[in-house]
Write a protein that holds these residues in place. Structure first.
Motif, short mmCIF file in Angstrom:
data_model
loop_
_atom_site.label_atom_id
_atom_site.label_comp_id
_atom_site.label_asym_id
_atom_site.label_seq_id
_atom_site.Cartn_x
_atom_site.Cartn_y
_atom_site.Cartn_z
N VAL A 184 23.19 45.79 52.27
CA VAL A 184 22.00 45.19 51.67
C VAL A 184 22.35 43.74 51.38
CG1 VAL A 184 21.20 47.34 50.62
CG2 VAL A 184 22.70 45.82 49.32
N THR A 185 21.33 42.90 51.14
CA THR A 185 21.60 41.51 50.79
C THR A 185 20.94 41.18 49.47
OG1 THR A 185 21.68 39.25 51.67
CG2 THR A 185 19.61 40.45 51.95
N THR A 186 21.56 40.27 48.72
CA THR A 186 21.04 39.85 47.43
C THR A 186 21.66 38.51 47.09
OG1 THR A 186 20.80 40.46 45.10
CG2 THR A 186 22.88 41.02 46.13
N PRO A 187 20.97 37.66 46.35
CA PRO A 187 21.56 36.38 45.93
C PRO A 187 22.82 36.59 45.11
CG PRO A 187 19.19 36.37 45.57
CD PRO A 187 19.57 37.78 45.91
N GLY A 188 23.69 35.57 45.10
CA GLY A 188 24.97 35.69 44.41
C GLY A 188 24.85 36.03 42.95
N GLY A 189 23.83 35.48 42.28
CA GLY A 189 23.70 35.70 40.84
C GLY A 189 23.37 37.13 40.45
N GLU A 190 22.99 37.96 41.42
CA GLU A 190 22.60 39.35 41.13
C GLU A 190 23.68 40.37 41.51
OE1 GLU A 190 18.87 40.07 43.07
OE2 GLU A 190 17.97 38.21 42.33
N ILE A 191 24.78 39.89 42.09
CA ILE A 191 25.77 40.81 42.64
C ILE A 191 26.50 41.59 41.55
CG2 ILE A 191 27.89 41.02 43.98
CD1 ILE A 191 27.02 38.54 45.54
N TYR A 192 26.94 40.90 40.50
CA TYR A 192 27.76 41.55 39.47
C TYR A 192 27.03 42.76 38.88
CZ TYR A 192 30.65 42.22 35.31
OH TYR A 192 31.46 42.75 34.34
N ALA A 193 25.76 42.54 38.50
CA ALA A 193 25.00 43.63 37.87
C ALA A 193 24.84 44.81 38.81
CB ALA A 193 23.64 43.11 37.42
N ALA A 194 24.59 44.52 40.10
CA ALA A 194 24.41 45.60 41.08
C ALA A 194 25.71 46.39 41.25
CB ALA A 194 23.96 45.03 42.41
N LEU A 195 26.83 45.69 41.23
CA LEU A 195 28.12 46.34 41.37
C LEU A 195 28.45 47.14 40.11
CD1 LEU A 195 30.41 46.46 43.49
CD2 LEU A 195 31.48 44.52 42.33
N GLU A 196 28.17 46.56 38.96
CA GLU A 196 28.46 47.23 37.69
C GLU A 196 27.66 48.52 37.54
OE1 GLU A 196 28.88 45.82 33.07
OE2 GLU A 196 27.13 45.13 34.18
N ARG A 197 26.39 48.49 37.97
CA ARG A 197 25.53 49.66 37.82
C ARG A 197 25.71 50.69 38.93
NH1 ARG A 197 21.44 45.68 37.18
NH2 ARG A 197 20.50 46.42 39.14
N GLY A 198 26.49 50.35 39.94
CA GLY A 198 26.70 51.28 41.04
C GLY A 198 25.57 51.28 42.05
N VAL A 199 24.68 50.27 41.97
CA VAL A 199 23.63 50.13 42.97
C VAL A 199 24.26 49.87 44.34
CG1 VAL A 199 21.64 48.74 43.71
CG2 VAL A 199 21.98 49.28 41.27
N ILE A 200 25.39 49.16 44.33
CA ILE A 200 26.19 48.96 45.53
C ILE A 200 27.61 49.46 45.25
CG2 ILE A 200 24.87 47.04 46.48
CD1 ILE A 200 26.90 45.13 45.21
N ASP A 201 28.29 49.85 46.32
CA ASP A 201 29.68 50.29 46.19
C ASP A 201 30.65 49.12 46.26
OD1 ASP A 201 28.98 53.08 46.23
OD2 ASP A 201 28.75 52.93 48.42
N ALA A 202 30.25 48.07 46.96
CA ALA A 202 31.19 46.99 47.23
C ALA A 202 30.43 45.71 47.56
CB ALA A 202 32.11 47.38 48.40
N THR A 203 31.13 44.60 47.48
CA THR A 203 30.53 43.33 47.84
C THR A 203 31.54 42.41 48.51
OG1 THR A 203 29.27 41.41 47.02
CG2 THR A 203 31.07 42.19 45.64
N GLU A 204 31.04 41.59 49.39
CA GLU A 204 31.80 40.43 49.84
C GLU A 204 31.11 39.21 49.23
OE1 GLU A 204 30.64 37.94 51.94
OE2 GLU A 204 28.75 38.83 52.57
N TRP A 205 31.87 38.15 49.01
CA TRP A 205 31.26 36.92 48.50
C TRP A 205 32.06 35.71 48.96
CZ3 TRP A 205 27.01 34.77 47.23
CH2 TRP A 205 26.97 33.56 46.52
N GLY A 206 33.22 35.46 48.32
CA GLY A 206 34.00 34.28 48.66
C GLY A 206 35.46 34.61 48.84
N THR A 207 36.29 33.63 48.58
CA THR A 207 37.73 33.80 48.73
C THR A 207 38.34 34.36 47.45
OG1 THR A 207 38.40 31.62 47.87
CG2 THR A 207 37.70 31.74 50.19
N LEU A 208 39.64 34.59 47.47
CA LEU A 208 40.33 35.13 46.30
C LEU A 208 40.03 34.34 45.04
CD1 LEU A 208 43.79 35.77 47.98
CD2 LEU A 208 42.31 37.56 47.03
N TRP A 209 40.17 33.04 45.11
CA TRP A 209 39.96 32.19 43.94
C TRP A 209 38.48 32.13 43.55
CZ3 TRP A 209 38.13 26.76 44.04
CH2 TRP A 209 38.09 26.19 42.77
N GLU A 210 37.62 31.95 44.53
CA GLU A 210 36.19 31.85 44.24
C GLU A 210 35.66 33.09 43.53
OE1 GLU A 210 33.63 29.62 47.34
OE2 GLU A 210 35.23 30.59 48.48
#
Length: 346
Positions: A184-210
């Protein structure tokens, strides 16, 4: 033209003769983090500095001036004067954008930088964006390889990918689905909440530091590397054509050169900070997992196969892909004459 050449030419002929006389709005796709700090805001700071204060850019977070995934449209329509985005967000309109933004079949960031600035990539990007999207475009910011996933589940093999609900964007949506995932796709600002709630199992975003600042390590135990889906990720500065046309050639050159400077600075910063960051995740209690070679080989194969199909349907895609393939051939022996063996590991 160099930065210094652009500055000297300003005195003779400029559209912004007074301090602060050019004030522009920049839309972005970011809520914050390195993309904002060493990308969009860094560009604004450098441009004000190098223009002697004549050019000032107000940077807005994603969603403030339009959709966070529709920045190029916001700029084209004049809602913002310029924008900072990943071009691959526009892949639904033209898949050629993915070639400029990086995908599973791309070369690494060093080679991407060479292709862009020495191999004709910048010129192709400018022509493509202007003709097909009616905006002016230059590279602005580039990543090294991304983290493959921050995941609530361990992912090592192709079997582990089956049915995995992962957040992604661009052409990796199709490619990961072809490998069995449920993207699925979603803006960056919404990823944490989706991951925390289990709406998604995993995410890609940036590099290790980012990925430290979004806090994914707090809600996802497993860190999976390397980012075979995104070996490189150049980002983009887009400018409204009407605004651009009012500038003198000297000021246009200054903007282009500032974008190039910030792109190199972001690459250096991320490379250094990534080297420090793996230990951070270990200290957070994350388990670091290396993808099995089968996943890495399959991602590359799927990426190349996808690109071949796109080239059959799009003249622009075929033209840019051909340029990148010719560059790869030119650099085919680079590792042989550039890499010195020092410890038996490389």
């Amino acid at each position: 033209m160099s930065v210094f050449g652009a500055q000297s030419a300003v005195a003779a002929d400029t559209a912004c003769p007074e301090v602060g006389s050019c004030k522009w709005k920049m839309a972005t796709g970011w809520a914050g983090g390195p993309l904002m700090d060493i990308g969009a805001k860094a560009f604004a700071e450098r441009l004000e500095q190098l223009s002697g204060g004549r050019m000032q850019v107000q940077v807005f977070p994603g969603g403030a001036l339009g959709g966070a995934l529709k920045v190029s449209e916001t700029v084209k329509n004049g809602i913002a004067d310029m924008g900072h985005l990943w071009m691959g967000y526009d892949w639904g309109k033209d898949t050629t954008t993915v070639l400029f933004g990086g995908y599973a079949g791309s070369f690494d960031s060093e080679r991407m930088l060479h292709w862009l600035y020495e191999g004709g990539g910048v010129e192709l990007q400018r022509e493509f964006r202007e003709k097909e999207f009616d905006v002016i475009s230059f590279p602005l910011f580039i990543r090294t390889a991304e983290v493959f996933l921050h995941s609530r589940k361990p992912v090592r093999t192709l079997e582990d990918l089956q049915g995995l609900k992962l957040r992604t964007a661009g052409a990796w949506i199709e490619m990961s689905a072809a490998m069995g995932a449920a993207p699925v796709t979603t803006p960056g600002g919404e990823i944490y909440a989706a991951l925390e709630r289990g709406v998604i199992d995993a995410t890609e975003w940036g590099t290790l530091w980012e990925n430290i600042s979004p806090g994914f390590s707090k809600v996802a135990k497993y860190l999976i590397i390397p980012g075979v889906h995104q070996p490189t990720a150049p980002f983009e500065l887009v400018l409204n054509k009407r605004m651009w046309g009012k500038l003198t050639p000297a000021d246009q050159a200054l903007i282009e050169t500032t974008a190039k400077l910030v792109t190199y600075e972001s690459w250096l910063k991320i490379g250094q900070e990534d080297a420090k960051s793996l230990e951070f995740y270990r200290e957070q209690g994350n388990e670091v997992i290396d993808l099995e070679p089968e996943v890495q080989y399959e991602a590359r194969r799927v990426g190349k196969e996808w690109a071949g199909k796109q080239a059959e349907k799009s003249e622009w895609f075929a033209r840019v892909l051909k340029s990148q393939e010719e560059f790869e051939k030119l650099w085919a022996d680079a590792d042989r004459y550039r890499n010195v063996k020092v410890d038996g590991k490389n």
